[in-house]
Design an enzyme around this catalytic site. Structure first.
Site, short mmCIF file in Angstrom:
data_model
loop_
_atom_site.label_atom_id
_atom_site.label_comp_id
_atom_site.label_asym_id
_atom_site.label_seq_id
_atom_site.Cartn_x
_atom_site.Cartn_y
_atom_site.Cartn_z
N ASP A 143 5.76 -33.23 -14.51
CA ASP A 143 6.54 -33.80 -13.41
C ASP A 143 7.67 -32.85 -13.05
OD1 ASP A 143 9.19 -35.12 -14.86
OD2 ASP A 143 7.40 -35.27 -16.12
N GLU A 152 16.46 -45.74 -15.81
CA GLU A 152 17.13 -45.18 -16.99
C GLU A 152 18.54 -45.72 -17.19
OE1 GLU A 152 16.82 -40.88 -17.17
OE2 GLU A 152 15.12 -40.90 -15.78
#
Length: 304
Positions: free
Chosen positions: A109, A201
């Site tokens: 990614d 997150e």
């Protein structure tokens, strides 16, 4: 009355007066106090100061204790979290790291942090001993931030044969519906692309509000793209804040670095196992991932 001559008055001797000085005591080695005791003074009248000195064995013992504390803290904060990096690799080593054992589908990614990517060079990994098949790219963040490299990278990934996907970095301080609308405007997914990803997150101030807002984003994205979104988070974040039946129904992309296996015991589809991978065509370190299944299973996850 007779007057004195002015000259005689000037020259007349002046009588001097003398003052008696008070008698001084002679310095003695001791002085009696009101109680009759003598204060400790030297013959010169100075006080003697007795200082306590640490025994040498105490000094070395304290020094050893401080050193031991430093070593323990250094190991706990700087060595232990990354000890996996220095472990001998008994399995497959590629792309600068020891690859997890038992996985055949590899991916990575990226975002604008990786800089300009040479996709032609990167394409060579598809025919390498451990082929790289898929890539996730950061598309958006919050309600108004677009990744500057997304459009170019998203187009190049398809041109060079990678199975591509896009993710949104969630900001708990921004309205969830607004963030979903922004992602929809930013990302045009096509047939063969992976489902949209929600990168979560940050918890925010209210845990319950976070879960409600995440569900708003997920429902709106699923209604628009007609596919169930993927949830990206660390195994600790998943266990602490998203460990209930509502979120367990989503496919998970778990981040867990420098480990032999994922500690999360639930169902997951992707594992981000390192952030220090090296791929041809990318100058910066890159996150590497594996898919928990076969290549055919990965293709069946894509948008029909």
């Amino acid at each position: 009355m007779t007057k004195k001559s002015p000259i005689l008055a000037v020259n007349e001797p002046v009588k001097k007066t003398t003052r008696k000085r008070p008698a001084t005591r002679k310095a003695t080695g001791s002085k009696k106090t009101a109680s009759g005791r003598t204060s400790g003074r030297t013959s010169k009248g100075k006080k003697t100061i007795r200082r306590w000195q640490m025994p040498s064995w105490c000094y070395y013992l304290l020094l050893g204790f401080i050193g031991a504390c430093f070593v323990i803290c250094f190991y706990y904060f700087f060595i232990r979290p990354y000890a996996y990096r220095w472990k001998p690799c008994y399995g497959m080593k590629a792309y600068g790291v020891c690859l997890p054992y038992g996985f055949e589908v590899h991916g990575f990614d990226v975002s604008h942090h990786q800089g300009q990517i040479d996709w032609s060079e990167l394409q060579k990994t598809q025919t390498a001993p451990f082929p790289v098949r898929f890539v996730f790219m950061k598309a958006s963040e919050g309600g108004d931030f677009s990744d500057t490299a997304f459009i170019h990278n998203f187009d190049e990934a398809r041109k060079h044969g990678f199975i591509r996907g896009a993710y949104h970095f969630y900001n708990p301080k921004t309205d969830a519906s607004r963030q979903a609308d922004f992602f929809i405007r930013s990302v045009k997914l096509e047939s063969g692309d992976l489902p949209p990803v929600l990168d979560i997150e940050v918890r925010g101030e209210d845990e319950k509000k976070l879960r409600r807002d995440l569900k708003v984003w997920l429902d709106k994205i699923e209604d628009y793209y007609r596919v169930k979104p993927i949830l990206y988070t660390s195994y600790k974040f998943k266990t602490r804040y998203l460990n209930d039946s509502v979120f367990n129904s989503y496919p998970y992309w778990i981040a867990h670095y420098y480990a032999d296996s994922v500690e999360y015991k639930g169902q997951w589809r992707f594992w981000q196992h390192t952030d220090v991978g090296r791929l041809p065509g990318i100058r910066e370190d890159v996150d590497l991932n594996v898919f928990n299944g076969t290549l055919d299973e990965l293709k069946r996850m894509t948008i029909p």
